[in-house]
Design a protein around this motif. Sequence first.
Motif, short mmCIF file in Angstrom:
data_model
loop_
_atom_site.label_atom_id
_atom_site.label_comp_id
_atom_site.label_asym_id
_atom_site.label_seq_id
_atom_site.Cartn_x
_atom_site.Cartn_y
_atom_site.Cartn_z
N ALA A 396 0.83 -1.20 0.00
CA ALA A 396 0.00 0.00 0.00
C ALA A 396 0.86 1.26 0.00
O ALA A 396 2.09 1.19 0.06
CB ALA A 396 -0.91 0.00 1.23
N GLN A 410 -4.52 9.01 4.44
CA GLN A 410 -5.17 7.74 4.15
C GLN A 410 -4.16 6.78 3.54
O GLN A 410 -3.32 7.17 2.76
CB GLN A 410 -6.33 7.94 3.16
CG GLN A 410 -7.44 8.84 3.72
CD GLN A 410 -8.57 9.04 2.72
OE1 GLN A 410 -8.88 8.16 1.93
NE2 GLN A 410 -9.18 10.22 2.78
N THR A 411 -4.33 5.49 3.92
CA THR A 411 -3.47 4.45 3.37
C THR A 411 -4.30 3.53 2.51
O THR A 411 -5.39 3.10 2.91
CB THR A 411 -2.81 3.65 4.51
OG1 THR A 411 -2.04 4.54 5.31
CG2 THR A 411 -1.90 2.56 3.95
N MET A 412 -3.82 3.29 1.29
CA MET A 412 -4.58 2.41 0.39
C MET A 412 -3.65 1.75 -0.61
O MET A 412 -2.49 2.14 -0.74
CB MET A 412 -5.67 3.21 -0.32
CG MET A 412 -5.11 4.28 -1.25
SD MET A 412 -6.42 5.34 -1.91
CE MET A 412 -6.47 6.65 -0.69
N GLU A 416 -5.61 1.61 -6.23
CA GLU A 416 -6.74 2.43 -5.79
C GLU A 416 -6.34 3.90 -5.76
O GLU A 416 -7.08 4.79 -6.17
CB GLU A 416 -7.18 1.95 -4.41
CG GLU A 416 -8.50 2.55 -3.94
CD GLU A 416 -8.85 2.11 -2.51
OE1 GLU A 416 -9.82 2.64 -1.97
OE2 GLU A 416 -8.11 1.27 -1.95
#
Length: 430
Positions: A396, A410-412, A416
């Motif tokens: 991520a 935010q971690t993604m 994404e």
Amino acid sequence: MSTIRAVRGMNDILPAQTPIWQRLEAVAAALFGSYGYSEIRFPIVEQTELFKRSIGEVTDIVEKEMYTFPDRNNESLTLRPEGTACCVRAAEQHGLLRNQVQRLWYQGPMFRYERPQKGRQRQFHQMGIECFGLAGPAIDAEILLLTQRLWRELGLGEAVGLELNSLGSAVDRQRYRQALLDYLQQHREQLDDDSQRRLLTNPLRILDSKNPAIQELLVAAPSLQDFLGAEARAHFDTLRQLLDAAGVTYRLNPRLVRGLDYYNHTVFEWTTDKLGAQGTVCAGGRYDSLVEQLGGAPTPAVGFALGIERLVLLYEAHGKVPDGLGELVDIYFVVAGDNLEGQALVVAEVLRDALPSVGLLVHSGGGSFKSQMKKADKSGASFALILGEDEASAGALTLKALRGQAFGQQTMASDELIQLLPTILAAASN
RNA sequence: GUGGCCGUAGCUCAGCUGGUAGAGCACAGGAUUGUGACUCCUGAGGUCGCGGGUUCAAGACCCGUCGGCCACCCCA
């Protein structure tokens, strides 16, 4: 060992300044193009003879300001002190002036050996346009409208003013020159040293002397306007009507003569009182005999040059400089962890493939997490993109807003992130 | 080419009638072991433009020179 410095009067343009230059050059180039002018590029070095024949043997430029040197074959070469002569030479050499109208523009460095001062250096930069093959005043009006539009687009409409004059035909000018000479010689004892000298070299230049005593003396001198022939008068009158109709305001300045020999008929200067002594930002006029003088067929011509250094000074102080000009980095990529640099470079390339217009700076050279975050902040980026041990093991990336947006952090997964980034960046820039 | 003013840290500058260099900003590290800004601490950074002279002693005074800025000249 002593360090090597730039040559006197030849300035470096540093990263803090280049965005302003790029902006001015881009606005002007787009404008010139929109009026149908095409860019032409010619060399910085020409045969010395070109400038002697065009600018005039007895002008200051030719007499003492040119960077002239012998080539290895002993041919005399000169770093160009201005663009018009070069443009004429190039256009003529390649047959661009045969029975056709040419609208051309150029830009680049010029060289004159003078003492540097505000708004004047030994290497300076000009943008200019030249139009060939049109004799009527409409084209004079067009280039004045073009320049006026340029000031307006840069937010400089209030900072500059137009001064206008007509020098008449070469014959008119010759007659006037004699009349002025007769008058001044009667008052020779009242002339200062500079004017005495110019009496012999270029008497018309006495007209724009800054010495108040000289200006006083000139009040009773013969006026150039009285020596204009019918044709010259008609050309000038029509030009003024065109400018009035188009809403261009100007000040008639019968003392405006310009320094280069090749001008005739219309001459003009856009000047400002905000730059100290060197207040001319843009100047030009008509030069109907120059092409012939340089060996071509008789070709009417008109043009101008603007000094970019002076325009930069004016634009910084009085123009409407867009916010964020020169900010290149949208995202600063923080790479915190051993052996993650290679992975970061790969991820960055994937992001660049997907989002080519996004400014992405990948941190290089290690350093603590904290110091990288400091650099991210200093870079002016809107976001920090973080790849650390945690992200690496989760496949991520973390995106953190640096400029107080609601986004937070935010971690993604990187797929994404690529999907969402355009929306996130758009939201952040509002 | 001529004139005026000015050269001290990367930048902006202080440094008194001569007594062996300082501040702010910027930079680096830390306070806070993966979270920037604000705060605090610490650190690094200078042949005081260069050369000569006066003096026990010169960043300071004198001379020269180079450079910068501004103005004249000229020009964009």
